[in-house]
Enzyme design. Structure first.
Site, PDB file in Angstrom:
ATOM      1  N   GLU A  47      34.899  93.254  97.414  1.00 32.72           N
ATOM      2  CA  GLU A  47      34.956  92.522  96.147  1.00 32.72           C
ATOM      3  C   GLU A  47      34.175  91.213  96.244  1.00 32.72           C
ATOM      4  O   GLU A  47      34.221  90.526  97.266  1.00 32.72           O
ATOM      5  CB  GLU A  47      36.397  92.174  95.745  1.00 32.72           C
ATOM      6  CG  GLU A  47      37.331  93.338  95.606  1.00 32.72           C
ATOM      7  CD  GLU A  47      37.113  94.174  94.370  1.00 32.72           C
ATOM      8  OE1 GLU A  47      36.341  93.739  93.482  1.00 32.72           O
ATOM      9  OE2 GLU A  47      37.706  95.262  94.291  1.00 32.72           O
ATOM     10  N   THR A  48      33.501  90.885  95.159  1.00 28.39           N
ATOM     11  CA  THR A  48      32.967  89.546  94.927  1.00 28.39           C
ATOM     12  C   THR A  48      33.615  89.032  93.651  1.00 28.39           C
ATOM     13  O   THR A  48      33.603  89.720  92.622  1.00 28.39           O
ATOM     14  CB  THR A  48      31.442  89.556  94.778  1.00 28.39           C
ATOM     15  OG1 THR A  48      30.844  89.991  96.003  1.00 28.39           O
ATOM     16  CG2 THR A  48      30.920  88.166  94.442  1.00 28.39           C
TER      17      THR A  48
END
Length: 265
Positions: A47-48
């Site tokens: 995830e970003t």
């Protein structure tokens, strides 16, 4: 060209190289969605997270290398850490506006607690697809009803079986839901789990907050306990304290900072 500060931290761990790494990008205003997606692909982490200040809180979005998702625990924890450490030092309560509604994170020293909507799973008839993906028949197959089409959960007999599982990821990707959780009672904690999400570009997620909003109500009912110790036994290992609070699940953990830098887009 725009320069953006990027932080990478390991969530649900007190040790660098443990837990689940997340990239966090504080923004003054939103970038185009395609730009955020390509940044997430470049980072190549599960995830970003991107956030923009909104009133007294923040609007938060999460991207895997392949898609935007509607709920993510470890990148929310990472975002709260970045805010408390770099944006609003010392803050003890942060409210995020998200695709899953308001998410509150509170801080007590170096422990952060996420307040997320619960997703109790129900029995699910999968036509044998989960057994085919695992290569053996689980004790039970269940599915959560809402988030990203519903996470599928397979209940196994014990921790050793969870550790040894080597699912066929192509068959996991074809399941009618948002990836596959496998879980069992823990040897030294209340329960253990792993989570596979190849459909989202994540073969195995190291530690998954959104899986624990499914796991927590299930194990709370099965064990007759409201507060429990949980471990996601990926190679990186995630440590969580979880609490069933009816319609909400509380998840507590620590963060280990790893990297701070600038990206140019």
């Amino acid at each position: 060209m725009t320069e953006i500060t990027l932080y990478q931290v390991d969530a649900f761990t007190d040790t660098v190289f443990g837990g689940n790494p997340a990239a966090v990008c504080p923004l003054e205003s939103w970038l185009p969605e395609a730009t955020m997606q390509i940044i997430a692909a470049e980072n190549n982490l599960s995830e970003t997270a991107f956030f923009v200040r909104k009133g007294d809180g923040y609007h938060l979005r999460w991207f895997t290398p392949a898609i935007e998702v509607v709920l993510c625990g470890h990148a929310t924890l990472a975002s709260a850490y970045v805010i408390a450490q770099h944006v609003d030092p010392g803050v003890e309560k942060i409210v995020f506006d998200s695709a899953s509604g308001p998410l509150t994170v509170t801080r007590a020293g170096d422990v952060f607690t996420l307040d997320f909507p619960s997703e109790p799973p129900a029995s699910f008839e999968d036509g044998g697809q989960v057994a085919a993906a695992l290569g053996f028949t689980p004790q039970e197959v269940m599915k959560a009803p809402k988030i990203d089409g519903g996470k599928i959960m397979a209940v196994l007999s014990d921790e050793a079986e969870v550790r040894a599982a080597d699912p066929d990821l192509a068959k996991v990707a074809a399941l009618p839901g948002d990836g596959l959780i496998i879980t069992a009672p823990g040897d030294s904690v209340d329960f253990v789990s792993r989570y596979f999400a190849p459909h989202a570009g994540i073969p195995e997620d190291p530690v998954t907050g959104s899986a624990h909003v499914v796991l927590t109500p299930y194990w709370a009912a099965r064990l007759g306990k409201q507060k429990m110790e949980a471990r996601q036994i990926s190679a990186r290992l995630g440590k969580l304290t979880v609490e069933d609070s009816g319609e909400r699940t509380l998840m507590s953990g620590k963060v280990a900072p790893y990297l701070e830098g600038r990206i140019r887009v």
